[in-house]
Design an enzyme around this catalytic site. Structure first.
Site, PDB file in Angstrom:
ATOM      1  N   CYS A  50      42.924  45.842  40.391  1.00  0.00           N
ATOM      2  CA  CYS A  50      41.470  45.895  40.364  1.00  0.00           C
ATOM      3  C   CYS A  50      40.861  45.600  38.998  1.00  0.00           C
ATOM      4  O   CYS A  50      40.897  44.470  38.551  1.00  0.00           O
ATOM      5  CB  CYS A  50      41.024  47.238  40.907  1.00  0.00           C
ATOM      6  SG  CYS A  50      39.357  47.194  41.557  1.00  0.00           S
ATOM      7  N   ARG A  82      29.506  47.696  47.318  1.00  0.00           N
ATOM      8  CA  ARG A  82      30.869  48.016  46.891  1.00  0.00           C
ATOM      9  C   ARG A  82      31.804  47.877  48.079  1.00  0.00           C
ATOM     10  O   ARG A  82      31.441  48.237  49.217  1.00  0.00           O
ATOM     11  CB  ARG A  82      30.994  49.445  46.365  1.00  0.00           C
ATOM     12  CG  ARG A  82      30.479  49.678  44.978  1.00  0.00           C
ATOM     13  CD  ARG A  82      30.972  50.990  44.393  1.00  0.00           C
ATOM     14  NE  ARG A  82      32.322  50.920  43.882  1.00  0.00           N
ATOM     15  CZ  ARG A  82      32.652  50.369  42.697  1.00  0.00           C
ATOM     16  NH1 ARG A  82      31.699  49.843  41.943  1.00  0.00           N
ATOM     17  NH2 ARG A  82      33.895  50.330  42.275  1.00  0.00           N
ATOM     18  N   HIS A 119      44.664  49.925  45.262  1.00  0.00           N
ATOM     19  CA  HIS A 119      44.906  51.204  44.593  1.00  0.00           C
ATOM     20  C   HIS A 119      45.698  52.075  45.565  1.00  0.00           C
ATOM     21  O   HIS A 119      46.081  51.665  46.648  1.00  0.00           O
ATOM     22  CB  HIS A 119      43.581  51.903  44.309  1.00  0.00           C
ATOM     23  CG  HIS A 119      42.749  51.303  43.244  1.00  0.00           C
ATOM     24  ND1 HIS A 119      43.044  51.421  41.909  1.00  0.00           N
ATOM     25  CD2 HIS A 119      41.569  50.610  43.308  1.00  0.00           C
ATOM     26  CE1 HIS A 119      42.080  50.832  41.199  1.00  0.00           C
ATOM     27  NE2 HIS A 119      41.190  50.336  42.022  1.00  0.00           N
TER      28      HIS A 119
HETATM   29  N1  GLN Z   1      34.656  48.137  37.821  1.00  0.00           N
HETATM   30  C1  GLN Z   1      35.288  47.145  38.634  1.00  0.00           C
HETATM   31  C2  GLN Z   1      34.535  46.860  39.932  1.00  0.00           C
HETATM   32  O1  GLN Z   1      33.756  47.591  40.308  1.00  0.00           O
HETATM   33  C3  GLN Z   1      36.712  47.579  38.950  1.00  0.00           C
HETATM   34  C4  GLN Z   1      36.761  48.809  39.796  1.00  0.00           C
HETATM   35  C5  GLN Z   1      38.177  49.360  39.963  1.00  0.00           C
HETATM   36  O2  GLN Z   1      39.078  49.170  39.127  1.00  0.00           O
HETATM   37  N2  GLN Z   1      38.411  50.113  41.037  1.00  0.00           N
HETATM   38  O3  GLN Z   1      34.789  45.913  40.578  1.00  0.00           O
END
Ligand code: GLN
Length: 241
Positions: free
Chosen positions: A94, A128, A190
């Site tokens: 990520c 998101r 993740h």
């Molecule tokens: N901040 C980055 C995004 O929002 C990565 C997020 C993350 O590592 N989970 O895409």
């Protein structure tokens, strides 16, 4: 044989169980009688380009990526690039994956330049992408958990790690998940990712050991529990897309 793991920015870039990937690489090597040493490399420490066989770079919030982006633009970034060009492997998740690409453009902040060692570009979107992630790959299913605003697009030098079955993956549009370029693997998984995707952990171990020990044939481990965990997580994900 011994294995050296460089854990990048563990204080700034490690969320949703990411540290479990270092534990998985460590344990799978130790089960094969391989000694393992892990060293943290973060802001304020000089990166040793010639030490790690494999780097792990976890995810993080935009604020952390800001700080890390500045550090990667300096001597530490140059050392990391030398190390990867010199044959070290890397597994990145990520936010770390985004920063090994050309750039990450947050929604309401200036672009963060990346190291450019993976041919990908990321731009944050409004919605998101949060939830279970399942992708098909030539070596089996990859199962994890995603939480990101970034949409990542692959350039010609990066190949997708997999094809999305459940979830959004790189950008929620082209069904690609993650990227592979040389011995560098990026993913949005993740969870942590490697404990329930042991085939991917072993690929990284093989690449990492090759750097100082030549081609290594890893003895197979009994992964029935790992694959059962993966298949159960995939079933839950499919049941609740
Ligand atoms: N901040 C980055 C995004 O929002 C990565 C997020 C993350 O590592 N989970 O895409």
């Amino acid at each position: 044989m011994d294995l050296r793991i460089g854990h990048l920015y563990p204080d700034l870039m490690s969320i949703y169980g990411d540290r479990g990937n270092v534990l998985a690489l460590t344990q799978r090597a130790r089960w094969r009688g391989i000694d393992v040493e892990t060293r943290p490399f973060t802001v304020g420490t000089a990166f040793e380009a010639d030490w790690p066989d494999v780097w792990f770079f976890g995810g993080g919030q935009d604020q952390g990526q800001d700080i890390v982006g500045v550090d990667l633009a300096g001597a530490n970034g140059a050392a990391l690039r030398r190390s990867l060009e010199g044959g070290a492997a890397a597994f990145t998740v990520c936010g770390g994956y985004q920063l090994l690409g050309h750039e990450y453009v947050p929604e309401n902040a200036p672009a963060i330049p990346g190291l450019g060692v993976i041919d990908v570009r990321t731009r944050a979107g409004r919605q998101r992408f949060v939830g279970n992630l399942v992708a098909d790959t030539p070596d089996g299913q990859l199962v994890g958990f995603e939480n990101h605003s970034g949409r990542t697009y692959l350039g010609p030098d990066a190949k997708p790690l997999g094809t999305v079955v459940v979830g959004h993956g790189n950008n929620g549009e082209d069904k690609t998940e993650g990227a592979v370029q040389g011995k560098i693997i990026g993913t949005y998984s993740h969870g942590s990712c490697l404990p329930k995707n042991p085939w991917l952990a072993d690929r990284l171990l093989g690449w990492a050991l090759e750097r100082r020990h030549g081609a290594v044939r890893l003895i197979p481990l009994d992964d029935r529990e790992e694959f059962a965990a993966r298949d159960q997580a995939a079933a839950v994900a499919r049941a609740r897309p």
